[in-house]
Design an enzyme around this catalytic site. Structure first.
Site, mmCIF file in Angstrom:
data_model
loop_
_atom_site.group_PDB
_atom_site.id
_atom_site.type_symbol
_atom_site.label_atom_id
_atom_site.label_comp_id
_atom_site.label_asym_id
_atom_site.label_seq_id
_atom_site.Cartn_x
_atom_site.Cartn_y
_atom_site.Cartn_z
ATOM 1 N N ARG A 171 62.537 86.754 63.501
ATOM 2 C CA ARG A 171 61.351 87.690 63.248
ATOM 3 C C ARG A 171 60.929 88.288 64.557
ATOM 4 N NH1 ARG A 171 58.770 83.511 59.437
ATOM 5 N NH2 ARG A 171 59.049 82.280 61.558
ATOM 6 N N LYS A 226 56.841 65.481 55.842
ATOM 7 C CA LYS A 226 56.078 66.506 55.536
ATOM 8 C C LYS A 226 55.887 66.849 54.057
ATOM 9 C CE LYS A 226 56.224 71.178 57.777
ATOM 10 N NZ LYS A 226 56.912 72.200 58.148
ATOM 11 N N SER A 245 57.486 81.335 54.727
ATOM 12 C CA SER A 245 57.204 80.828 53.457
ATOM 13 C C SER A 245 55.739 80.095 53.655
ATOM 14 C CB SER A 245 58.002 79.254 53.286
ATOM 15 O OG SER A 245 59.273 79.599 53.012
ATOM 16 N N HIS A 269 64.525 85.261 53.905
ATOM 17 C CA HIS A 269 65.574 83.977 53.837
ATOM 18 C C HIS A 269 66.716 84.710 53.244
ATOM 19 C CE1 HIS A 269 62.303 80.974 53.869
ATOM 20 N NE2 HIS A 269 62.997 81.183 54.974
#
Length: 159
Positions: free
Chosen positions: A90, A41, A127, A17
């Site tokens: 990614r 969440k 993460s 990040h």
């Protein structure tokens, strides 16, 4: 003034990040890091903690601002006159999802999305993966900034 936003949950922020934020900060006059609030969440870190960690690890970038947001990212952009979203990619799987989001965002409000290929060093990094490896006692010190590592280890010891 050229503005962009780097959105995410950042639970926690990783070196991947940080790489995208740093690269965006060289391209734009002002870069907002928008920390998404998802009430359905439960994150490892509270939103306020994430914001503080991000502010700490981006302190060297004078043009980076960190804020929380809830709702549509395009509304966040509209409120701050931000014409561009910067997203790191990614893998091809990221592109499939992000392309749909980018097309929806430009269709809704004309906000552009710029895709930045991730540094190959971080192409596997997320993460979630950092949290899982750290929870099992793995060494993630090369994957997160030192302040994040300290906070992560502290939180996992509490758990």
């Amino acid at each position: 003034m050229r503005r962009a936003v780097c959105p995410g949950s950042f639970d926690p922020i990783t070196n991947g990040h940080l790489d995208i934020i740093a690269r965006a900060s060289r391209l734009y006059d002002e870069v907002y890091v928008a920390v998404m609030i998802n009430k359905s969440k439960k994150g490892l870190f509270e939103v306020e903690e994430r914001i503080e960690l991000i502010r700490e690890v981006t302190a060297d970038y004078a043009n980076v601002r960190v804020e929380a947001f809830h709702g549509l990212l395009v509304d966040f952009c509209k409120q701050r006159d931000i014409p561009a979203i910067v997203k790191g990619l990614r893998a091809v799987s990221d592109f499939d999802y992000e392309l749909q989001m980018a097309q929806m965002n430009i269709g809704l409000t004309g906000v552009e999305t710029l895709f930045v290929p991730t540094n190959p060093t971080y192409s596997f990094l997320s993460s979630s993966l950092v949290k899982e490896v750290a929870a099992w006692g793995g060494d993630v010190s090369h994957l997160v900034p030192p302040a994040v590592l300290e906070a992560l280890n502290g939180r996992l010891r509490q758990g």
